[in-house]
Scaffold this active site. Structure first.
Site, PDB file in Angstrom:
ATOM      1  CD  GLU A  50      32.679  42.651  34.880  1.00 18.74           C
ATOM      2  OE1 GLU A  50      33.261  41.920  35.418  1.00 18.74           O
ATOM      3  OE2 GLU A  50      32.541  43.849  35.432  1.00 18.74           O
ATOM      4  CG  ASN A  54      36.427  37.236  33.996  1.00 16.79           C
ATOM      5  OD1 ASN A  54      36.644  37.673  35.046  1.00 16.79           O
ATOM      6  ND2 ASN A  54      35.431  36.461  33.787  1.00 16.79           N
ATOM      7  NE  ARG A 108      40.967  41.175  40.329  1.00 20.69           N
ATOM      8  CZ  ARG A 108      41.152  42.268  39.328  1.00 20.69           C
ATOM      9  NH1 ARG A 108      39.718  42.865  38.865  1.00 20.69           N
ATOM     10  NH2 ARG A 108      42.042  42.651  39.284  1.00 20.69           N
TER      11      ARG A 108
END
Length: 147
Positions: A50, A54, A108
């Site tokens: 994650e 990002n 997203r």
């Protein structure tokens, strides 16, 4: 105060999406020295995934930049994972940490920080617009019983 690491490794790679799986694997390999459970290992890999995603998607939306990973073992069976970019930065970190908030468009979910926080004991985010973002995550691994 910065805790002295028992061991560490630093990796740097370009923000190509194909490197996200490398980051997951590197985290798992480094964590293996601490003898994590399979659940802990999956949690760590997911949190790193994650954070790296990002950096790839949000820090460098129109260019390829640099992502730095740092893994550290700390006293008390704590693993620290740091993901750093030198991208565009986050204007409002508190807003970015809210579930469902995203600047990445409709594809997203806006759950990256929420997922990191659910799998790690501590997540710290530092960011400056135009200078980049650093995410530091810590997890205390369960001591394994020896026979």
């Amino acid at each position: 105060m910065r805790t002295k690491a028992e061991n560490y490794v630093v990796l740097e790679f370009p923000s190509h999406s194909r490197n996200e799986s490398f980051a997951r694997s590197a985290a798992a390999c480094f964590a293996a020295q601490m003898d994590p459970t399979l659940n802990e290992l999956e949690d760590l890999k997911t949190a790193v995934s994650e954070a790296v995603t990002n950096a790839i998607v949000h820090a460098y939306p129109e260019a390829i930049g640099s992502v730095t990973l740092k893994f550290r073992t700390l006293p008390g069976n704590v693993l620290e994972l740091t993901v750093k970019d030198r991208g565009r930065g986050i204007p409002d970190v508190e807003q970015a940490r809210q579930p469902m908030f995203t600047t990445g468009g409709g594809e997203r979910s806006g759950m990256g920080f929420t997922i990191m926080e659910s799998f790690m004991d501590q997540v710290t985010v530092r960011s400056a617009v135009g200078k980049g973002t650093t995410v530091v995550m810590r997890k205390r691994l369960a001591p394994r019983r020896t026979k």
